[in-house]
Design an enzyme around this catalytic site. Structure first.
Site, PDB file in Angstrom:
ATOM      1  CE  LYS A 178      -3.976   2.035   2.492  1.00 11.90           C
ATOM      2  NZ  LYS A 178      -4.926   1.879   3.601  1.00 11.90           N
ATOM      3  CB  SER A 204      -8.795   1.239   5.421  1.00 12.92           C
ATOM      4  OG  SER A 204      -9.461   2.419   5.120  1.00 12.92           O
ATOM      5  CB  SER A 219      -8.222   3.947   2.443  1.00 10.45           C
ATOM      6  OG  SER A 219      -7.426   3.310   3.427  1.00 10.45           O
TER       7      SER A 219
HETATM    8  N1  GLN Z   1     -13.462   4.896   5.630  1.00  7.49           N
HETATM    9  C1  GLN Z   1     -12.868   5.341   6.875  1.00  7.49           C
HETATM   10  C2  GLN Z   1     -12.370   6.753   6.751  1.00  7.49           C
HETATM   11  O1  GLN Z   1     -12.537   7.324   5.708  1.00  7.49           O
HETATM   12  C3  GLN Z   1     -11.776   4.412   7.287  1.00  7.49           C
HETATM   13  C4  GLN Z   1     -10.509   4.655   6.588  1.00  7.49           C
HETATM   14  C5  GLN Z   1      -9.395   3.812   7.084  1.00  7.49           C
HETATM   15  O2  GLN Z   1      -9.596   2.841   7.812  1.00  7.49           O
HETATM   16  N2  GLN Z   1      -8.193   4.227   6.741  1.00  7.49           N
HETATM   17  O3  GLN Z   1     -11.851   7.313   7.667  1.00  7.49           O
END
Ligand code: GLN
Length: 494
Positions: free
Chosen positions: A80, A184, A160
């Site tokens: 990532k 995410s 994400s």
């Molecule tokens: N969708 C959540 C956010 O936008 C979680 C993102 C994540 O876990 N990095 O904060």
């Protein structure tokens, strides 16, 4: 051997170790698959075929010399693009970090290279890991390899870690790293029919990971199945003096400890998660999961997590608050982009750089975070959210006096069509309604596939466990995996 790119971590590692094929053959096959698919799926921001080949050559040489091979020996993975990788651009999918080439390697990625893995490339994500669909990347959205039956509309791979989930599902990475702040790893895993685990907060070092919300951020593994998750997480985890919140605990031998014999295990089903209007296919998947765990010998217990309903609101105060502080460092002075208009002073440079460098969702979070931390509103929002966070943790602590793991759906729906939620941030935030509570409490949790919905799209089940009990989560996940017998894969159209 049919197709090397169909193999996951255990299959590749064992095949390399036994001499059935070489690590170089595996890396070459994956590099070719990446080159073919990535222009369509956009899962990787940059590809690093030479890194994968160099790591493979080292493994092949080590094997020839009779040396002991690491847990990930010969496995080409995607990284990532939130992990700093020495000499390879690291952007957090933002324009502000475009061109930033770290001088150092994150602890987690270094551990994976030390275990014998190689890097196929840096995977796309929502900008600064903020999002649930991968649409906030400055490098374009990722397209899921999955499509609904009879449709061609491009779907989200989740977010994400959507580059990670798309790459593993499309078989252009044998596994991938993810990070999880509120869901995410788990939500993208659910949307793409793969497994993903977020360990207990502190298990994996955060050193060298671009910070989003430091009290929540955790690295984890995204892979074909539970066994691969256990192997990969074992290679990633461990104490690191460079991260002040790193857990100083030995890393259990999770892969060796896997067992789907759940006799005596108590599984909690939180009644508050049966939200009104829960999607019928998601509810059916949940019921199937309950039946499978019973079949594995577990007892099912009705539990209550009464503060669940405040979890999303709490998260969307705490995470932006921490983000607004963490992202203050991107000022045009030290990293990446610098926008210096003619005759500008320092303040003008900050403003111009940040205006040009951050995307809309990142700016929204910085504004919310700055607001909730401002003198007049700190107590009303930030302090209050911290109190509710403590209550949510207490709910879990009380539940874990009665049960060992907690089973829920991972996400409220299957993958949506790209664009369907981009105009409504609140709708987008609801994607994490089931995953955020475990994040706020720092619990180990994972998603495993449980089936396809009526549109032919994957659904995931979510398991959360006591702090430090990754093994309990993995074992319950294995029990589900063996009974769900999920073998569906996207039909190749790309
Ligand atoms: N969708 C959540 C956010 O936008 C979680 C993102 C994540 O876990 N990095 O904060």
């Amino acid at each position: 051997m049919s197709n090397l790119t169909d193999l996951g971590i255990a299959g590749i590692r064992d095949g390399v170790a036994s001499g059935e094929f070489t690590a170089t053959e595996v890396a070459t096959a994956f590099n070719a698959a990446v080159a073919q698919a990535n222009p369509v799926l956009n899962a990787y921001i940059v590809t690093t075929p030479d890194h994968a080949l160099a790591a493979a050559a080292k493994v092949d040489a080590a094997r020839a010399a009779g040396e002991t091979l690491g847990a990930m020996a010969g496995v080409p993975i995607g990284m990532k693009d939130l992990f700093a990788t020495q000499g390879v651009q690291t952007t957090a999918a933002s324009h502000i970090l475009e061109g930033f080439v770290p001088q150092y390697e994150s602890t987690v990625s270094q551990k994976l290279w030390d275990a014998g893995a190689g890097m196929l490339g840096k995977l796309n994500l929502d900008q600064f890991a903020m999002g649930s669909s991968n649409e906030s990347s400055a490098f374009g959205r990722v397209i899921s390899p999955w499509r609904a039956t009879g449709e061609t509309a491009p779907r989200t791979p989740g977010g994400s870690s959507g580059g990670s989930s798309a790459a593993v599902a499309a078989r252009i990475a044998a596994a991938a790293t993810g990070t999880d702040t509120g869901g995410s790893i788990r939500q993208p895993a659910a949307y793409t029919g793969i497994s993903g685990i977020k360990p207990t907060y502190g298990r994996c070092s955060r050193w060298g990971i671009v910070a989003y919300a430091s009290s929540l951020d955790q690295a984890g593994a995204m892979a074909h199945d539970v066994t691969d998750c256990a192997i990969m997480l074992g290679a990633m985890a461990g104490f690191d003096a460079k991260d002040s919140t790193s857990l100083d605990l030995p890393v259990p031998a999770w892969a060796e400890g896997l067992s789907d014999d759940l006799r005596g295990l108590k599984v909690g089903i939180p009644r508050e998660y049966r939200i009104d209007g829960l999607n019928a296919d998601v509810a059916k998947g949940w019921d199937d999961g309950i039946a499978w765990l019973k079949d594995a010998g577990a007892d099912i217990v009705d539990i209550s997590l009464p503060h669940t309903k405040y979890a999303l609101a709490t998260y969307y105060i705490i995470a932006p608050a921490e983000a607004s502080s963490n992202l203050a460092r991107y000022d045009g002075v030290r990293y990446g982009l610098r926008d210096l208009p003619d005759g500008a002073g320092l303040q003008d440079m900050y403003a111009a750089t940040r205006a040009a460098g951050f995307g809309a969702e990142v700016k929204r979070r910085i504004l919310i975070g700055t607001y909730v931390l401002s003198a007049g509103y700190y107590d009303a929002y930030y302090t209050q959210a911290q109190k509710v966070r403590a209550l949510i943790s207490r709910d879990f602590a009380q539940a874990f006096e009665q049960v060992d793991v907690i089973l829920t759906p991972t996400a409220p729906t299957s993958a949506f069509v790209l664009g369907a939620q981009s105009d409504d941030p609140l709708e987008m935030y609801l994607n994490d309604v089931f995953s955020v509570p475990a994040s706020l409490a720092g619990l180990p949790s994972m998603s495993v596939p449980c089936g396809l919905d009526r549109h032919g799209l994957p659904l995931g089940l979510h398991l959360a466990g006591r702090p430090f009990d990754e093994q309990g989560v993995l074992n319950a996940g294995l029990a589900i995996e063996r009974r769900a017998a999920f073998t569906a894969q996207p039909t190749k159209w790309w």
